[in-house]
Design a protein around this motif. Structure first.
Motif, mmCIF file in Angstrom:
data_model
loop_
_atom_site.group_PDB
_atom_site.id
_atom_site.type_symbol
_atom_site.label_atom_id
_atom_site.label_comp_id
_atom_site.label_asym_id
_atom_site.label_seq_id
_atom_site.Cartn_x
_atom_site.Cartn_y
_atom_site.Cartn_z
ATOM 1 N N LYS A 88 38.074 41.631 58.964
ATOM 2 C CA LYS A 88 36.922 42.532 58.955
ATOM 3 C C LYS A 88 36.853 43.304 57.639
ATOM 4 O O LYS A 88 36.433 44.452 57.593
ATOM 5 C CB LYS A 88 36.980 43.497 60.145
ATOM 6 N N ALA A 89 37.269 42.641 56.567
ATOM 7 C CA ALA A 89 37.175 43.231 55.230
ATOM 8 C C ALA A 89 36.713 42.151 54.266
ATOM 9 O O ALA A 89 36.970 40.955 54.479
ATOM 10 C CB ALA A 89 38.521 43.805 54.785
ATOM 11 N N SER A 90 35.996 42.569 53.239
ATOM 12 C CA SER A 90 35.523 41.655 52.198
ATOM 13 C C SER A 90 35.623 42.362 50.856
ATOM 14 O O SER A 90 35.471 43.581 50.777
ATOM 15 C CB SER A 90 34.066 41.243 52.458
ATOM 16 N N VAL A 91 35.861 41.585 49.811
ATOM 17 C CA VAL A 91 36.037 42.193 48.500
ATOM 18 C C VAL A 91 35.370 41.350 47.432
ATOM 19 O O VAL A 91 35.428 40.123 47.471
ATOM 20 C CB VAL A 91 37.540 42.386 48.168
ATOM 21 N N MET A 92 34.710 42.027 46.493
ATOM 22 C CA MET A 92 34.289 41.380 45.256
ATOM 23 C C MET A 92 35.276 41.793 44.173
ATOM 24 O O MET A 92 35.448 42.984 43.895
ATOM 25 C CB MET A 92 32.875 41.776 44.832
ATOM 26 N N VAL A 93 35.926 40.800 43.583
ATOM 27 C CA VAL A 93 36.837 41.035 42.464
ATOM 28 C C VAL A 93 35.978 41.014 41.202
ATOM 29 O O VAL A 93 35.687 39.956 40.644
ATOM 30 C CB VAL A 93 37.947 39.963 42.410
ATOM 31 N N ALA A 94 35.509 42.178 40.797
ATOM 32 C CA ALA A 94 34.609 42.294 39.650
ATOM 33 C C ALA A 94 35.459 42.504 38.407
ATOM 34 O O ALA A 94 35.787 43.637 38.049
ATOM 35 C CB ALA A 94 33.629 43.440 39.864
ATOM 36 N N SER A 95 35.827 41.418 37.774
ATOM 37 C CA SER A 95 36.782 41.520 36.667
ATOM 38 C C SER A 95 36.575 40.370 35.684
ATOM 39 O O SER A 95 36.253 39.247 36.086
ATOM 40 C CB SER A 95 38.217 41.475 37.212
ATOM 41 N N HIS A 96 36.771 40.686 34.416
ATOM 42 C CA HIS A 96 36.774 39.664 33.360
ATOM 43 C C HIS A 96 38.197 39.347 32.914
ATOM 44 O O HIS A 96 38.402 38.671 31.918
ATOM 45 C CB HIS A 96 35.953 40.147 32.159
ATOM 46 N N ASN A 97 39.157 39.831 33.667
ATOM 47 C CA ASN A 97 40.568 39.686 33.297
ATOM 48 C C ASN A 97 41.141 38.430 33.955
ATOM 49 O O ASN A 97 41.203 38.324 35.179
ATOM 50 C CB ASN A 97 41.326 40.949 33.755
ATOM 51 N N GLU A 98 41.584 37.487 33.132
ATOM 52 C CA GLU A 98 42.089 36.212 33.658
ATOM 53 C C GLU A 98 43.340 36.409 34.509
ATOM 54 O O GLU A 98 43.520 35.726 35.520
ATOM 55 C CB GLU A 98 42.377 35.248 32.506
ATOM 56 N N ASP A 99 44.191 37.332 34.125
ATOM 57 C CA ASP A 99 45.409 37.573 34.905
ATOM 58 C C ASP A 99 45.061 38.079 36.307
ATOM 59 O O ASP A 99 45.721 37.717 37.290
ATOM 60 C CB ASP A 99 46.302 38.596 34.197
ATOM 61 N N THR A 100 44.029 38.917 36.405
ATOM 62 C CA THR A 100 43.616 39.423 37.713
ATOM 63 C C THR A 100 43.046 38.300 38.575
ATOM 64 O O THR A 100 43.321 38.231 39.775
ATOM 65 C CB THR A 100 42.570 40.553 37.541
ATOM 66 N N VAL A 101 42.279 37.432 37.976
ATOM 67 C CA VAL A 101 41.735 36.289 38.729
ATOM 68 C C VAL A 101 42.868 35.402 39.217
ATOM 69 O O VAL A 101 42.896 34.986 40.389
ATOM 70 C CB VAL A 101 40.741 35.496 37.862
ATOM 71 N N LYS A 102 43.850 35.122 38.355
ATOM 72 C CA LYS A 102 44.997 34.293 38.763
ATOM 73 C C LYS A 102 45.796 34.975 39.869
ATOM 74 O O LYS A 102 46.242 34.319 40.817
ATOM 75 C CB LYS A 102 45.902 34.019 37.550
ATOM 76 N N PHE A 103 45.979 36.294 39.748
ATOM 77 C CA PHE A 103 46.684 37.050 40.778
ATOM 78 C C PHE A 103 45.959 36.904 42.123
ATOM 79 O O PHE A 103 46.591 36.682 43.162
ATOM 80 C CB PHE A 103 46.753 38.528 40.369
ATOM 81 N N THR A 104 44.634 37.017 42.093
ATOM 82 C CA THR A 104 43.846 36.911 43.325
ATOM 83 C C THR A 104 43.988 35.533 43.956
ATOM 84 O O THR A 104 44.198 35.410 45.174
ATOM 85 C CB THR A 104 42.358 37.198 43.038
ATOM 86 N N LEU A 105 43.881 34.500 43.138
ATOM 87 C CA LEU A 105 43.974 33.134 43.663
ATOM 88 C C LEU A 105 45.347 32.875 44.276
ATOM 89 O O LEU A 105 45.466 32.245 45.340
ATOM 90 C CB LEU A 105 43.695 32.126 42.545
ATOM 91 N N ARG A 106 46.382 33.375 43.613
ATOM 92 C CA ARG A 106 47.743 33.179 44.142
ATOM 93 C C ARG A 106 47.917 33.891 45.482
ATOM 94 O O ARG A 106 48.435 33.320 46.437
ATOM 95 C CB ARG A 106 48.772 33.684 43.122
ATOM 96 N N ARG A 107 47.463 35.147 45.549
ATOM 97 C CA ARG A 107 47.615 35.897 46.792
ATOM 98 C C ARG A 107 46.767 35.315 47.916
ATOM 99 O O ARG A 107 47.170 35.310 49.087
ATOM 100 C CB ARG A 107 47.252 37.368 46.565
ATOM 101 N N MET A 108 45.590 34.799 47.589
ATOM 102 C CA MET A 108 44.759 34.147 48.607
ATOM 103 C C MET A 108 45.488 32.948 49.201
ATOM 104 O O MET A 108 45.488 32.742 50.419
ATOM 105 C CB MET A 108 43.418 33.710 48.002
ATOM 106 N N MET A 109 46.126 32.177 48.325
ATOM 107 C CA MET A 109 46.860 31.002 48.800
ATOM 108 C C MET A 109 48.035 31.420 49.685
ATOM 109 O O MET A 109 48.255 30.854 50.757
ATOM 110 C CB MET A 109 47.357 30.183 47.604
ATOM 111 N N GLU A 110 48.765 32.435 49.249
ATOM 112 C CA GLU A 110 49.929 32.901 50.016
ATOM 113 C C GLU A 110 49.525 33.463 51.377
ATOM 114 O O GLU A 110 50.252 33.318 52.366
ATOM 115 C CB GLU A 110 50.673 33.981 49.215
ATOM 116 N N LEU A 111 48.350 34.102 51.434
ATOM 117 C CA LEU A 111 47.903 34.742 52.676
ATOM 118 C C LEU A 111 47.047 33.824 53.547
ATOM 119 O O LEU A 111 46.657 34.206 54.656
ATOM 120 C CB LEU A 111 47.108 36.008 52.343
#
Length: 425
Positions: free
Chosen positions: A318-341
């Protein structure tokens, strides 16, 4: 420290209209409500345009366009005073420095404290909890305390809190006039109109974050709208600026409120865009700089807030997020955590956003991999949009290096297509 923080929520005309330089953040001190109504009509047209251009579209709005900024500053001051009073009571109960959601006032002690300070008698304070679920556990946390403010301000008797300088009770709402009460109703009505149009058109509405001296009021009004419109899906998204020292407390508090009340938490996470103005204002007016000390601390705060929201998505859906970022490390962090979760792109609980014309080397691969990804399109006259774009560049260190990299990648792709004879494929 308390005196310094109070200064942050005072109107300062020097930080009003900034037309002189593109790095200035615009803060309009409107003379009347008609301009706010005009802005609402513009936002309605933007919602219609978002609906016509894509499915599951977004439209962003600024509350300083829908309410007079003077009112937002004053309302923020009231909210901050009320929260600080809570922490003062907590310190007297031996909970100084505790994490926000771990701090819980014992109701009986609280009633004694209020009586000793001359705020209300013990019998009167007992009425504060009558007919409400607050304090039934014997304790009151900050979320309970904030909801108390909403109900107490409707009483005929003025609400008092102790003045930190003199120790004497003073009116919490001493600066609220009848006209300001009307302004509160008007801004909520405008947000109501926009939220209903967004629901009708299948568009999600993002309320932009603004300067820290407006933000408590902006977040409060946004959460009020989320409570009404996010019952079955996230229509309204609040924005959190992670360069603020209070970002994590703000995110966790609002997530916890959404859990208790059963609505969908929607957020856009950004690093923040008003750093220079925030620091200049803090120095001029003599209060603590609200911004994290360096870029690395802001990155840590961003990832900490993002990870908390991703965990909430995994926990409740019941939560949603827009990762509003131009930072490649942040995008990679998000993708990794999405996979882990175990959060799949098709769940549409996590989306990404970059400005049109920036970081296409991030946007396009994300889209091709099946992730919801959006290009943010600033809209308006050139002289109004340029300051916005300059702040985005200021916010994103290394912007020119990334632009050069993007140019090199595009040139490499052109050469590849020429060599393979597929220039236009």
């Amino acid at each position: 420290g308390a005196e310094q923080r109070e200064k942050q929520y005072r109107a300062h005309q020097g930080f009003g209209d900034h037309h002189g330089g593109v790095t200035g953040a615009h803060t309009y001190f409107y003379a009347d409500e008609a301009k706010c109504d005009q802005h609402m009509e513009t936002f309605l047209r933007c919602i219609d345009a978002s609906s016509g251009s894509s499915e599951d579209g977004f439209s962003a709005i600024k509350l300083t366009a829908l309410a007079r900024p003077q009112f937002l500053v004053r309302f923020s001051e009231v909210l901050v005073k009320w929260r600080r009073f809570f922490h003062q009571m907590a310190a007297e109960q031996g909970q100084a420095g505790w994490a926000v959601l771990d701090t819980k006032l014992e109701v009986e002690k609280l009633q004694e404290q209020l009586a000793n300070l001359g705020i209300v008698s013990k019998a009167e304070s007992q009425q504060w909890f009558t007919g409400e679920n607050l304090g039934t556990s014997g304790t009151v946390d900050l979320l309970d305390w904030n909801s108390l403010l909403d109900s107490r301000t409707k009483l005929s008797r003025p609400l008092l809190i102790p003045n930190r300088k003199t120790g004497q009770p003073e009116l919490l709402l001493s600066r609220f006039s009848e006209e300001e009460e009307l302004q509160m109703k008007r801004v909520l009505q405008r947000m109501d109109v926009l939220a209903k149009r967004a629901m009708e058109k299948g568009v999600r509405l993002m309320v932009d974050a603004e300067q820290s001296y407006f933000q408590p009021a902006i977040s409060h009004l946004t959460v009020e709208t989320q409570r009404r419109f996010n019952r079955s899906q996230p229509i309204i998204y609040n924005t959190y600026q992670c360069y603020l020292k209070e970002a994590y407390n703000n995110v966790t508090g609002d997530v916890e409120l959404s859990r208790r009340e059963g609505w969908h938490f929607g957020t856009k996470l950004v690093r923040g865009a008003y750093m220079e103005q925030e620091r200049e204002r803090a120095a001029q007016m003599g209060y603590e700089d609200p911004i994290n000390p360096n870029y690395e601390k802001t990155n840590e705060m961003y990832h900490r807030c993002l990870d908390y929201v991703l965990e909430e998505i995994k926990r409740s859906r019941k939560a949603s997020v827009m990762v509003a970022s131009h930072n490649e490390d942040t995008v990679k962090f998000t993708l990794r955590r999405m996979m882990e979760l175990g959060i799949h792109p098709s769940d549409k609980k996590v989306c990404f956003g970059q400005l049109l014309g920036m970081c296409d080397q991030i946007t396009f691969p994300l889209g091709q991999a099946g992730f919801p990804v959006y290009k943010y399109v600033p809209y308006g006259p050139v002289n109004e949009v340029l300051p916005y774009l300059s702040r985005r560049a200021q916010e994103n260190r290394g912007f020119m290096q990334r632009a050069n990299r993007e140019r090199d990648l595009l040139w490499k792709e052109v050469k590849r297509r020429l060599l393979t004879g597929n220039l236009f494929s």
